[in-house]
Design an enzyme around this catalytic site. Sequence first.
Site, short mmCIF file in Angstrom:
data_model
loop_
_atom_site.label_atom_id
_atom_site.label_comp_id
_atom_site.label_asym_id
_atom_site.label_seq_id
_atom_site.Cartn_x
_atom_site.Cartn_y
_atom_site.Cartn_z
N ALA A 55 0.81 -1.23 0.00
CA ALA A 55 0.00 0.00 0.00
C ALA A 55 0.84 1.28 0.00
CB ALA A 55 -0.97 -0.02 1.18
N ARG A 90 -5.13 0.07 -8.92
CA ARG A 90 -5.40 -0.88 -7.84
C ARG A 90 -6.51 -0.31 -6.96
NH1 ARG A 90 -1.28 -4.41 -6.42
NH2 ARG A 90 -2.97 -5.51 -5.33
N ASP A 243 -3.72 -3.17 3.84
CA ASP A 243 -3.93 -2.24 2.73
C ASP A 243 -4.97 -1.19 3.05
OD1 ASP A 243 -2.51 -3.33 0.02
OD2 ASP A 243 -2.98 -4.95 1.41
N ASN A 253 -6.59 -6.93 4.09
CA ASN A 253 -5.20 -7.31 3.82
C ASN A 253 -5.20 -8.51 2.87
OD1 ASN A 253 -2.38 -6.81 4.35
ND2 ASN A 253 -2.33 -8.69 5.53
#
Length: 349
Positions: A55, A90, A243, A253
């Site tokens: 991240a 993303r 994340d 995550n």
Amino acid sequence: MILEGKPTRSITRTADGRGACILDQRLLPWEVRWVELRDADQAARAIREMWTRGAPMIGATAAYGLAMALAADPSDDSLATADAMLHATRPTAINLRWALDRVVETVRPLPPAQRAEAAFARADAICDEDAALCRAIGEHGLELLRALYARHPGRPLNILTHCNAGWLATVDYGTATAPIYLAHDAGIPVHVWVDETRPRNQGALLTAFELANHGVPHSVIADNAGGLLMMRGQVDAVIVGTDRVTANGDVCNKIGTYLKALAAYDNGVPFYVALPYTTFDPATQSGDAVPIEERDGNELAWLTGPTADGALASVRVTASPVRNPAFDITPARLVTGYITERGVLDRIG
């Protein structure tokens, strides 16, 4: 952190200052190759195809990508187009949106001629801040590990981690690994159980690579081995990265994190999540509202590694159709504490 014996950051500006240099994580640990990103399209591709990941690192790479776009064309249209393109790479990691917003806020009031330099400076500041945040996470986590070690002196402190939340996923130190590195450097005997982390094997390939370079004792284990180790008393704590953490403390995550949290809860093993404030998402109330990225099934269906002659090759491991959700949600009720730059918190928000 340490790479081939030298202190190293995972992202830097190129020598001419007009691009960014990153490690191609797809090749690790078999080959250490630095890649120069020269425009926003390259930065977007690097994020989307996971040349770089994690991240905070996604955010840093995107920030430089936006600066590169403004160096080529500082207009409002260029700013909006590059921002949208990079944000779409993303959907799950909140740092991506955070970093892009910081750059946009910095450059939007400026005349076009000043935007590129200001964007690069803001990206530099984002990187410096991330390294400082991770160092602070490490210092607070170090005190936690000291206390855990004091309960069982005379034997190594066994930490289990999942995926890669190390310096490869950040600018330096990492989140989940920062306390481990600082504990090792402080002389606390630490041993890390490294989940292989299917698919993509970020634990076996990346976390193990990091730990080996820093000299931290570790063992790679199958993803499904963690529960047995906890049941046998061979895990003192689980520390993972994330994340995104939502307003109620739910943790998004890498897929498989939830299963580790369940096993930890059932066996009375403390389960910690390490994160900087840039990964906290107060605008999303709970994990139910987080978009879960569905990635290409080939990540699961194929494995890549060196053959006997050292050449990298890929082999297919299933002939069936696959589904590949990249993340899961760990409910806040399963989290013992959040290791942040402000300290170890039993609740967040």
